[in-house]
Design a protein around this motif. Structure first.
Motif, PDB file in Angstrom:
ATOM      1  N   SER A 124       0.833  -1.194   0.000  1.00 41.41           N
ATOM      2  CA  SER A 124       0.000   0.000   0.000  1.00 41.41           C
ATOM      3  C   SER A 124       0.869   1.247   0.000  1.00 41.41           C
ATOM      4  CB  SER A 124      -0.880   0.029   1.248  1.00 41.41           C
ATOM      5  OG  SER A 124      -1.692  -1.118   1.305  1.00 41.41           O
ATOM      6  N   THR A 125       0.266   2.332  -0.450  1.00 44.04           N
ATOM      7  CA  THR A 125       0.933   3.625  -0.444  1.00 44.04           C
ATOM      8  C   THR A 125       0.012   4.630   0.236  1.00 44.04           C
ATOM      9  OG1 THR A 125       2.063   3.114  -2.507  1.00 44.04           O
ATOM     10  CG2 THR A 125       1.952   5.422  -1.889  1.00 44.04           C
ATOM     11  N   TYR A 126       0.577   5.358   1.181  1.00 43.78           N
ATOM     12  CA  TYR A 126      -0.159   6.402   1.887  1.00 43.78           C
ATOM     13  C   TYR A 126       0.595   7.699   1.660  1.00 43.78           C
ATOM     14  CZ  TYR A 126      -2.953   8.514   5.670  1.00 43.78           C
ATOM     15  OH  TYR A 126      -3.819   9.288   6.400  1.00 43.78           O
ATOM     16  N   THR A 127      -0.079   8.722   1.129  1.00 41.59           N
ATOM     17  CA  THR A 127       0.571   9.989   0.828  1.00 41.59           C
ATOM     18  C   THR A 127      -0.095  11.133   1.585  1.00 41.59           C
ATOM     19  OG1 THR A 127      -0.814  10.387  -1.118  1.00 41.59           O
ATOM     20  CG2 THR A 127       1.297   9.280  -1.480  1.00 41.59           C
ATOM     21  N   MET A 128       0.717  12.154   1.796  1.00 34.47           N
ATOM     22  CA  MET A 128       0.265  13.373   2.450  1.00 34.47           C
ATOM     23  C   MET A 128       0.744  14.542   1.606  1.00 34.47           C
ATOM     24  SD  MET A 128       1.627  14.757   6.072  1.00 34.47           S
ATOM     25  CE  MET A 128       1.091  16.298   6.736  1.00 34.47           C
ATOM     26  N   ALA A 129      -0.132  15.471   1.310  1.00 34.04           N
ATOM     27  CA  ALA A 129       0.234  16.675   0.556  1.00 34.04           C
ATOM     28  C   ALA A 129      -0.056  17.887   1.439  1.00 34.04           C
ATOM     29  CB  ALA A 129      -0.545  16.752  -0.747  1.00 34.04           C
ATOM     30  N   PRO A 130       0.986  18.393   2.138  1.00 33.07           N
ATOM     31  CA  PRO A 130       0.753  19.573   2.987  1.00 33.07           C
ATOM     32  C   PRO A 130       0.408  20.794   2.157  1.00 33.07           C
ATOM     33  CG  PRO A 130       3.026  18.782   3.187  1.00 33.07           C
ATOM     34  CD  PRO A 130       2.352  17.948   2.164  1.00 33.07           C
ATOM     35  N   LYS A 131      -0.511  21.590   2.663  1.00 26.66           N
ATOM     36  CA  LYS A 131      -0.841  22.873   2.035  1.00 26.66           C
ATOM     37  C   LYS A 131       0.137  23.897   2.587  1.00 26.66           C
ATOM     38  CE  LYS A 131      -4.859  21.530   0.257  1.00 26.66           C
ATOM     39  NZ  LYS A 131      -5.061  21.280  -1.109  1.00 26.66           N
ATOM     40  N   THR A 132       0.958  24.467   1.739  1.00 34.38           N
ATOM     41  CA  THR A 132       1.961  25.418   2.207  1.00 34.38           C
ATOM     42  C   THR A 132       1.379  26.830   2.230  1.00 34.38           C
ATOM     43  OG1 THR A 132       2.881  25.935   0.043  1.00 34.38           O
ATOM     44  CG2 THR A 132       3.768  24.002   1.164  1.00 34.38           C
ATOM     45  N   THR A 133       2.015  27.680   3.018  1.00 34.12           N
ATOM     46  CA  THR A 133       1.565  29.073   3.096  1.00 34.12           C
ATOM     47  C   THR A 133       2.102  29.886   1.923  1.00 34.12           C
ATOM     48  OG1 THR A 133       3.449  29.632   4.486  1.00 34.12           O
ATOM     49  CG2 THR A 133       1.379  29.064   5.598  1.00 34.12           C
ATOM     50  N   LEU A 134       3.108  29.347   1.252  1.00 32.54           N
ATOM     51  CA  LEU A 134       3.695  30.059   0.120  1.00 32.54           C
ATOM     52  C   LEU A 134       2.987  29.668  -1.163  1.00 32.54           C
ATOM     53  CD1 LEU A 134       7.443  29.562   1.042  1.00 32.54           C
ATOM     54  CD2 LEU A 134       6.046  31.577   1.448  1.00 32.54           C
ATOM     55  N   LYS A 135       2.906  30.570  -2.101  1.00 35.72           N
ATOM     56  CA  LYS A 135       2.322  30.272  -3.406  1.00 35.72           C
ATOM     57  C   LYS A 135       3.421  29.658  -4.275  1.00 35.72           C
ATOM     58  CE  LYS A 135      -1.654  32.087  -2.489  1.00 35.72           C
ATOM     59  NZ  LYS A 135      -2.654  31.218  -1.974  1.00 35.72           N
ATOM     60  N   ASN A 136       3.370  28.345  -4.439  1.00 31.22           N
ATOM     61  CA  ASN A 136       4.389  27.635  -5.200  1.00 31.22           C
ATOM     62  C   ASN A 136       3.803  27.110  -6.499  1.00 31.22           C
ATOM     63  OD1 ASN A 136       6.363  27.881  -3.157  1.00 31.22           O
ATOM     64  ND2 ASN A 136       5.373  26.233  -2.030  1.00 31.22           N
ATOM     65  N   LYS A 137       4.666  26.887  -7.467  1.00 28.74           N
ATOM     66  CA  LYS A 137       4.195  26.345  -8.731  1.00 28.74           C
ATOM     67  C   LYS A 137       4.079  24.830  -8.671  1.00 28.74           C
ATOM     68  CE  LYS A 137       8.767  26.030 -10.850  1.00 28.74           C
ATOM     69  NZ  LYS A 137       9.574  26.291 -11.990  1.00 28.74           N
ATOM     70  N   LEU A 138       4.654  24.202  -7.636  1.00 28.60           N
ATOM     71  CA  LEU A 138       4.608  22.754  -7.504  1.00 28.60           C
ATOM     72  C   LEU A 138       3.983  22.351  -6.173  1.00 28.60           C
ATOM     73  CD1 LEU A 138       8.204  21.872  -8.783  1.00 28.60           C
ATOM     74  CD2 LEU A 138       6.084  21.880 -10.074  1.00 28.60           C
ATOM     75  N   ASN A 139       3.391  21.159  -6.158  1.00 31.25           N
ATOM     76  CA  ASN A 139       2.836  20.594  -4.931  1.00 31.25           C
ATOM     77  C   ASN A 139       3.904  19.755  -4.242  1.00 31.25           C
ATOM     78  OD1 ASN A 139      -0.006  21.436  -5.224  1.00 31.25           O
ATOM     79  ND2 ASN A 139       0.103  20.195  -7.071  1.00 31.25           N
ATOM     80  N   ILE A 140       3.732  19.522  -2.964  1.00 32.72           N
ATOM     81  CA  ILE A 140       4.651  18.723  -2.174  1.00 32.72           C
ATOM     82  C   ILE A 140       3.910  17.468  -1.741  1.00 32.72           C
ATOM     83  CG2 ILE A 140       5.952  18.642  -0.010  1.00 32.72           C
ATOM     84  CD1 ILE A 140       6.136  21.779  -0.378  1.00 32.72           C
ATOM     85  N   VAL A 141       4.558  16.295  -1.906  1.00 32.25           N
ATOM     86  CA  VAL A 141       3.946  15.030  -1.520  1.00 32.25           C
ATOM     87  C   VAL A 141       4.938  14.255  -0.657  1.00 32.25           C
ATOM     88  CG1 VAL A 141       2.942  12.856  -2.336  1.00 32.25           C
ATOM     89  CG2 VAL A 141       2.557  14.964  -3.629  1.00 32.25           C
TER      90      VAL A 141
END
Length: 176
Positions: A124-141
């Motif tokens: 299985s794979t469990y992912t988390m994508a934090p919402k950052t306070t900065l306006k970025n062009k990429l998402n973080i996973v």
């Protein structure tokens, strides 16, 4: 005294406003503004690749980068084995270490994040994508992949991957 206080307040304000989400991989900083040439300067000639992608194996890590005409589209770091490391992702001033932090401990560091759980035949794979306070062009996973077949178990296992990506992460387990 007042000048000193103003200087301290100004320094703390500008540091947080201009903070950059980054990864530190084998002591080298990787940001979402890196390019193919800057990544080659940091990690050497890729083991394989084209102008559109690059692959490296650096110690216990597998690195992958994908590019388009504007620059970096994705940069992923995967641990080959799950031993604790000094490689980390810094998001909004909060560090998540590969092989040390879990998605559960990472959840405690962020106010908002979205989660996804995919159960497969071989794990299985469990992912988390934090919402950052900065306006970025990429998402973080942030990701944990394991033989665990339930969210409670896998969320307590060490993270083994993180990435910057332009793709919108799936969130079948909701957002908080």
């Amino acid at each position: 005294m007042n000048k000193y206080l103003i200087a301290v307040l100004l320094a703390s304000f500008t540091t947080s406003v201009f903070a950059v989400d980054q990864m530190v991989i084998n002591g080298k900083k990787v940001t979402m503004s890196d390019t193919r040439s800057t990544l080659i300067q940091k990690f050497g000639k890729p083991e394989s690749g084209t102008p559109q992608f690059s692959n490296w194996t650096v110690g216990n890590l597998s690195l992958y980068a994908n590019y388009n005409q504007q620059g970096l589209v994705q940069f992923s770091v995967n641990q080959i084995n799950t031993k604790p490391s000094n490689n980390y992702l810094n998001v909004d001033g909060k560090a998540i270490y590969l092989g040390k932090d879990t998605i559960r401990t990472a959840t405690g560091k962020f106010k908002h994040a979205c989660f996804n759980f995919d159960e497969g035949r071989q794990g299985s794979t469990y992912t988390m994508a934090p919402k950052t306070t900065l306006k970025n062009k990429l998402n973080i996973v942030i990701e944990t992949t394991s033989d665990a077949y339930d969210v409670k178990t896998i969320s307590n296992m060490p993270t083994n991957s993180f990435s910057f990506t332009q793709e919108t992460p799936d969130s079948n387990s909701g957002c908080k």
